[in-house]
Motif scaffolding. Structure first.
Motif, PDB file in Angstrom:
ATOM      1  N   VAL A 118       0.845  -1.183   0.000  1.00 28.50           N
ATOM      2  CA  VAL A 118       0.000   0.000   0.000  1.00 28.50           C
ATOM      3  C   VAL A 118       0.879   1.231   0.000  1.00 28.50           C
ATOM      4  CG1 VAL A 118      -1.746   1.282   1.240  1.00 28.50           C
ATOM      5  CG2 VAL A 118      -1.780  -1.209   1.261  1.00 28.50           C
ATOM      6  N   SER A 119       0.653   2.091  -0.955  1.00 28.23           N
ATOM      7  CA  SER A 119       1.486   3.289  -1.006  1.00 28.23           C
ATOM      8  C   SER A 119       0.990   4.315  -0.007  1.00 28.23           C
ATOM      9  CB  SER A 119       1.465   3.885  -2.409  1.00 28.23           C
ATOM     10  OG  SER A 119       0.169   4.311  -2.700  1.00 28.23           O
ATOM     11  N   ASN A 120       1.898   5.195   0.363  1.00 32.92           N
ATOM     12  CA  ASN A 120       1.578   6.242   1.321  1.00 32.92           C
ATOM     13  C   ASN A 120       0.913   7.402   0.588  1.00 32.92           C
ATOM     14  OD1 ASN A 120       1.561   8.306   3.150  1.00 32.92           O
ATOM     15  ND2 ASN A 120       3.495   7.706   4.072  1.00 32.92           N
ATOM     16  N   ALA A 121      -0.389   7.331   0.523  1.00 34.97           N
ATOM     17  CA  ALA A 121      -1.133   8.303  -0.280  1.00 34.97           C
ATOM     18  C   ALA A 121      -1.003   9.718   0.246  1.00 34.97           C
ATOM     19  CB  ALA A 121      -2.599   7.898  -0.323  1.00 34.97           C
ATOM     20  N   SER A 122      -0.944   9.854   1.568  1.00 33.54           N
ATOM     21  CA  SER A 122      -0.910  11.209   2.118  1.00 33.54           C
ATOM     22  C   SER A 122       0.500  11.771   2.172  1.00 33.54           C
ATOM     23  CB  SER A 122      -1.521  11.214   3.517  1.00 33.54           C
ATOM     24  OG  SER A 122      -0.879  10.262   4.313  1.00 33.54           O
ATOM     25  N   PHE A 148      -4.958  -0.183  14.339  1.00 32.94           N
ATOM     26  CA  PHE A 148      -4.621   0.499  13.082  1.00 32.94           C
ATOM     27  C   PHE A 148      -3.484  -0.242  12.380  1.00 32.94           C
ATOM     28  CE2 PHE A 148      -6.348   3.578  16.042  1.00 32.94           C
ATOM     29  CZ  PHE A 148      -7.373   4.137  15.283  1.00 32.94           C
ATOM     30  N   PRO A 149      -3.778  -0.912  11.258  1.00 31.98           N
ATOM     31  CA  PRO A 149      -2.763  -1.689  10.558  1.00 31.98           C
ATOM     32  C   PRO A 149      -1.575  -0.828  10.136  1.00 31.98           C
ATOM     33  CG  PRO A 149      -4.744  -1.453   9.220  1.00 31.98           C
ATOM     34  CD  PRO A 149      -5.080  -0.935  10.573  1.00 31.98           C
ATOM     35  N   TRP A 150      -0.405  -1.446  10.156  1.00 32.84           N
ATOM     36  CA  TRP A 150       0.830  -0.684   9.934  1.00 32.84           C
ATOM     37  C   TRP A 150       0.933  -0.104   8.539  1.00 32.84           C
ATOM     38  CZ3 TRP A 150       4.820  -2.077   6.493  1.00 32.84           C
ATOM     39  CH2 TRP A 150       4.720  -3.342   5.915  1.00 32.84           C
ATOM     40  N   ARG A 151       0.257  -0.739   7.580  1.00 33.42           N
ATOM     41  CA  ARG A 151       0.358  -0.232   6.201  1.00 33.42           C
ATOM     42  C   ARG A 151      -0.565   0.970   5.948  1.00 33.42           C
ATOM     43  NH1 ARG A 151       2.803  -4.402   2.788  1.00 33.42           N
ATOM     44  NH2 ARG A 151       2.847  -6.371   3.907  1.00 33.42           N
ATOM     45  N   LEU A 152      -1.444   1.263   6.897  1.00 38.62           N
ATOM     46  CA  LEU A 152      -2.379   2.380   6.720  1.00 38.62           C
ATOM     47  C   LEU A 152      -1.696   3.688   7.138  1.00 38.62           C
ATOM     48  CD1 LEU A 152      -5.416   3.169   6.122  1.00 38.62           C
ATOM     49  CD2 LEU A 152      -5.749   3.052   8.588  1.00 38.62           C
ATOM     50  N   PRO A 153      -1.558   4.638   6.197  1.00 37.63           N
ATOM     51  CA  PRO A 153      -0.924   5.915   6.540  1.00 37.63           C
ATOM     52  C   PRO A 153      -1.641   6.602   7.700  1.00 37.63           C
ATOM     53  CG  PRO A 153      -1.187   5.743   4.170  1.00 37.63           C
ATOM     54  CD  PRO A 153      -1.924   4.574   4.778  1.00 37.63           C
ATOM     55  N   LYS A 184      -2.594   9.477   8.336  1.00 36.22           N
ATOM     56  CA  LYS A 184      -3.668  10.454   8.081  1.00 36.22           C
ATOM     57  C   LYS A 184      -4.885   9.826   7.409  1.00 36.22           C
ATOM     58  CE  LYS A 184      -0.746  14.517   7.995  1.00 36.22           C
ATOM     59  NZ  LYS A 184      -0.091  15.552   7.205  1.00 36.22           N
ATOM     60  N   ASP A 185      -4.780   8.553   7.064  1.00 40.99           N
ATOM     61  CA  ASP A 185      -5.903   7.891   6.398  1.00 40.99           C
ATOM     62  C   ASP A 185      -6.831   7.234   7.413  1.00 40.99           C
ATOM     63  OD1 ASP A 185      -4.548   8.700   4.205  1.00 40.99           O
ATOM     64  OD2 ASP A 185      -4.431   6.746   3.235  1.00 40.99           O
ATOM     65  N   GLU A 186      -8.122   7.289   7.110  1.00 44.07           N
ATOM     66  CA  GLU A 186      -9.113   6.660   7.987  1.00 44.07           C
ATOM     67  C   GLU A 186      -9.131   5.153   7.751  1.00 44.07           C
ATOM     68  OE1 GLU A 186     -10.526   7.970  10.386  1.00 44.07           O
ATOM     69  OE2 GLU A 186     -10.441  10.121  10.010  1.00 44.07           O
ATOM     70  N   LEU A 187      -9.585   4.415   8.741  1.00 48.58           N
ATOM     71  CA  LEU A 187      -9.717   2.966   8.602  1.00 48.58           C
ATOM     72  C   LEU A 187     -10.754   2.637   7.530  1.00 48.58           C
ATOM     73  CD1 LEU A 187      -9.867   1.498  12.223  1.00 48.58           C
ATOM     74  CD2 LEU A 187      -8.194   0.934  10.470  1.00 48.58           C
ATOM     75  N   PRO A 188     -10.429   1.759   6.575  1.00 42.10           N
ATOM     76  CA  PRO A 188     -11.411   1.379   5.569  1.00 42.10           C
ATOM     77  C   PRO A 188     -12.488   0.478   6.183  1.00 42.10           C
ATOM     78  CG  PRO A 188      -9.410   0.117   5.300  1.00 42.10           C
ATOM     79  CD  PRO A 188      -9.143   1.087   6.402  1.00 42.10           C
ATOM     80  N   GLU A 189     -13.671   0.557   5.649  1.00 41.06           N
ATOM     81  CA  GLU A 189     -14.754  -0.272   6.191  1.00 41.06           C
ATOM     82  C   GLU A 189     -14.678  -1.684   5.643  1.00 41.06           C
ATOM     83  OE1 GLU A 189     -18.496   1.640   5.675  1.00 41.06           O
ATOM     84  OE2 GLU A 189     -17.907   3.394   6.857  1.00 41.06           O
ATOM     85  N   ASP A 190     -14.126  -1.796   4.460  1.00 43.80           N
ATOM     86  CA  ASP A 190     -14.025  -3.102   3.802  1.00 43.80           C
ATOM     87  C   ASP A 190     -13.052  -4.013   4.562  1.00 43.80           C
ATOM     88  OD1 ASP A 190     -13.372  -5.235   2.065  1.00 43.80           O
ATOM     89  OD2 ASP A 190     -14.068  -4.049   0.355  1.00 43.80           O
ATOM     90  N   ALA A 191     -13.547  -5.159   5.031  1.00 45.49           N
ATOM     91  CA  ALA A 191     -12.732  -6.074   5.832  1.00 45.49           C
ATOM     92  C   ALA A 191     -11.558  -6.634   5.032  1.00 45.49           C
ATOM     93  CB  ALA A 191     -13.592  -7.219   6.346  1.00 45.49           C
ATOM     94  N   ILE A 238      -9.863  -5.144   2.587  1.00 44.05           N
ATOM     95  CA  ILE A 238      -8.811  -4.105   2.494  1.00 44.05           C
ATOM     96  C   ILE A 238      -8.071  -4.010   3.830  1.00 44.05           C
ATOM     97  CG2 ILE A 238      -8.375  -1.653   2.122  1.00 44.05           C
ATOM     98  CD1 ILE A 238     -10.824  -1.568   0.330  1.00 44.05           C
ATOM     99  N   LEU A 239      -8.846  -4.100   4.904  1.00 40.57           N
ATOM    100  CA  LEU A 239      -8.263  -4.029   6.242  1.00 40.57           C
ATOM    101  C   LEU A 239      -7.263  -5.162   6.466  1.00 40.57           C
ATOM    102  CD1 LEU A 239      -8.773  -1.984   8.436  1.00 40.57           C
ATOM    103  CD2 LEU A 239     -10.461  -3.503   9.455  1.00 40.57           C
ATOM    104  N   THR A 240      -7.642  -6.353   6.033  1.00 44.20           N
ATOM    105  CA  THR A 240      -6.750  -7.512   6.169  1.00 44.20           C
ATOM    106  C   THR A 240      -5.476  -7.298   5.354  1.00 44.20           C
ATOM    107  OG1 THR A 240      -8.743  -8.861   6.329  1.00 44.20           O
ATOM    108  CG2 THR A 240      -6.676 -10.030   6.009  1.00 44.20           C
ATOM    109  N   ALA A 241      -5.654  -6.760   4.141  1.00 40.85           N
ATOM    110  CA  ALA A 241      -4.491  -6.524   3.280  1.00 40.85           C
ATOM    111  C   ALA A 241      -3.553  -5.501   3.915  1.00 40.85           C
ATOM    112  CB  ALA A 241      -4.957  -6.035   1.911  1.00 40.85           C
ATOM    113  N   LEU A 242      -4.138  -4.482   4.564  1.00 37.53           N
ATOM    114  CA  LEU A 242      -3.326  -3.432   5.198  1.00 37.53           C
ATOM    115  C   LEU A 242      -2.548  -3.968   6.401  1.00 37.53           C
ATOM    116  CD1 LEU A 242      -5.857  -0.457   5.087  1.00 37.53           C
ATOM    117  CD2 LEU A 242      -3.687  -0.585   3.872  1.00 37.53           C
ATOM    118  N   ALA A 243      -3.113  -4.984   7.035  1.00 44.22           N
ATOM    119  CA  ALA A 243      -2.466  -5.543   8.227  1.00 44.22           C
ATOM    120  C   ALA A 243      -1.506  -6.667   7.874  1.00 44.22           C
ATOM    121  CB  ALA A 243      -3.534  -6.049   9.198  1.00 44.22           C
TER     122      ALA A 243
END
Length: 270
Positions: free
Chosen positions: A2-6, A103-108, A110-117, A119-124
């Motif tokens: 996951v790229s750092n979008a922010s 908060f999964p480590w791949r989630l920047p 400043k980004d909010e937690l995604p609701e999609d489970a 995506i959340l798994t992928a971020l973690a």
DNA sequence: GATGTCCCATTGGAGCGCAA
DNA sequence: TTGCGCTCCAATGGGACATC
């Protein structure tokens, strides 16, 4: 990956920030003709999204999560119990794992937690290569540093803004250094039990006729000589009383530095 | 509306005190 | 000796406002 979008930094930078050329924010130029600074009407927005200033490191969700735990942090900090991170006893030993679980480590930041489970798994998803593992370490360390600084600042700003006397008390704090302990001979010289003896010797030796600027030096010489001739128990008494007086002076200085009321009635009256 | 300036909120980092 | 907690300060980002 996951790229750092922010575009948030993922590396802890210990080096001093590079000097930046003056910008509109750092260079003060005279206002153009028209309304003066004082005439400008301040309009404070109630909308947090429109609030002035730096937006901070954390998304709203993360901020809410951190804020929820602020009372626990304040209680920990108030206890003055400094425990090492990793000891299992520190506030951070429970907060940081909880945070990383939430908060999964791949989630920047400043980004909010995604609701999609999914995506959340992928971020973690745990790192698969050494490179990713190093990246995760950096991201986690970076986030933990920011979290600890955030809590420290929240606590500090709460303390200063909630106490209406903070500014006044700060202004009243002593500006000078802590009092130094005077030598035993000086303490002996000014001691009620011994100063008369020193004065007698001073007169007897005819030092009174000497220039007044020499008097203090001569009194010190006499005190030094008399103190040397005193029995050991008297010298010990002088030493312990001098230490006691210095400790008291230090305590008063510290109290004054903290803005606490003085236990000295004379000082209180002032 | 575009531009220039002001000023607020927040940050990172250094330095210090002190408990462990 | 180590490292946590706190404080201070300069830098930064960006909204608010005035002027053209």
């Amino acid at each position: 990956m996951v790229s750092n979008a922010s575009g948030q930094p993922t590396v802890l930078t210990k080096a001093a920030p590079a000097p930046t050329p003056p910008t509109a924010a750092t260079t003060r130029v005279a206002l153009p003709t028209g309304k003066s600074k004082a005439q400008r009407v301040k309009k404070s927005s109630n909308d947090p999204a429109k609030k002035r200033g730096n937006k901070g490191n954390f998304s709203a969700g993360r901020l809410a999560w951190l804020t929820e735990r602020l009372p626990a942090y304040n209680a920990y900090a108030d206890s003055k119990q400094k425990k090492k991170i990793g000891s299992g006893l520190s506030f951070w030993c429970s907060l940081l794992p909880d945070y990383h679980a939430a908060f999964p480590w791949r989630l920047p930041l400043k980004d909010e937690l995604p609701e999609d489970a999914e995506i959340l798994t992928a971020l973690a998803h745990e790192p698969e290569t050494d490179e990713e593992a190093a990246e995760k370490t950096q991201i986690v360390e970076n986030a933990e540093t920011k979290i600890m600084l955030w809590y420290g600042r929240q606590r500090q700003s709460n303390k200063t803004t909630k106490n209406p006397f903070f500014v006044t008390l700060k202004a009243l704090r002593p500006q000078g250094p802590a009092p130094k302990r005077i030598p035993d001979v000086q303490f002996y010289l000014s001691h009620n039990d011994f100063k008369e003896g020193v004065a007698r010797d001073f007169e007897a030796k005819g030092y009174a006729s000497q220039p007044s600027r020499e008097h203090l030096k001569l009194r010190c010489q006499i005190a030094k000589e008399l103190l040397r001739k005193e029995p050991q128990n008297v010298r010990d008494r002088i030493r312990s009383e001098a230490l006691e007086e210095h400790a008291e002076a230090l305590r008063l200085h510290k109290d004054a530095s903290l803005g606490l009321p003085s236990s000295n009635p004379t000082a209180q009256a002032e």
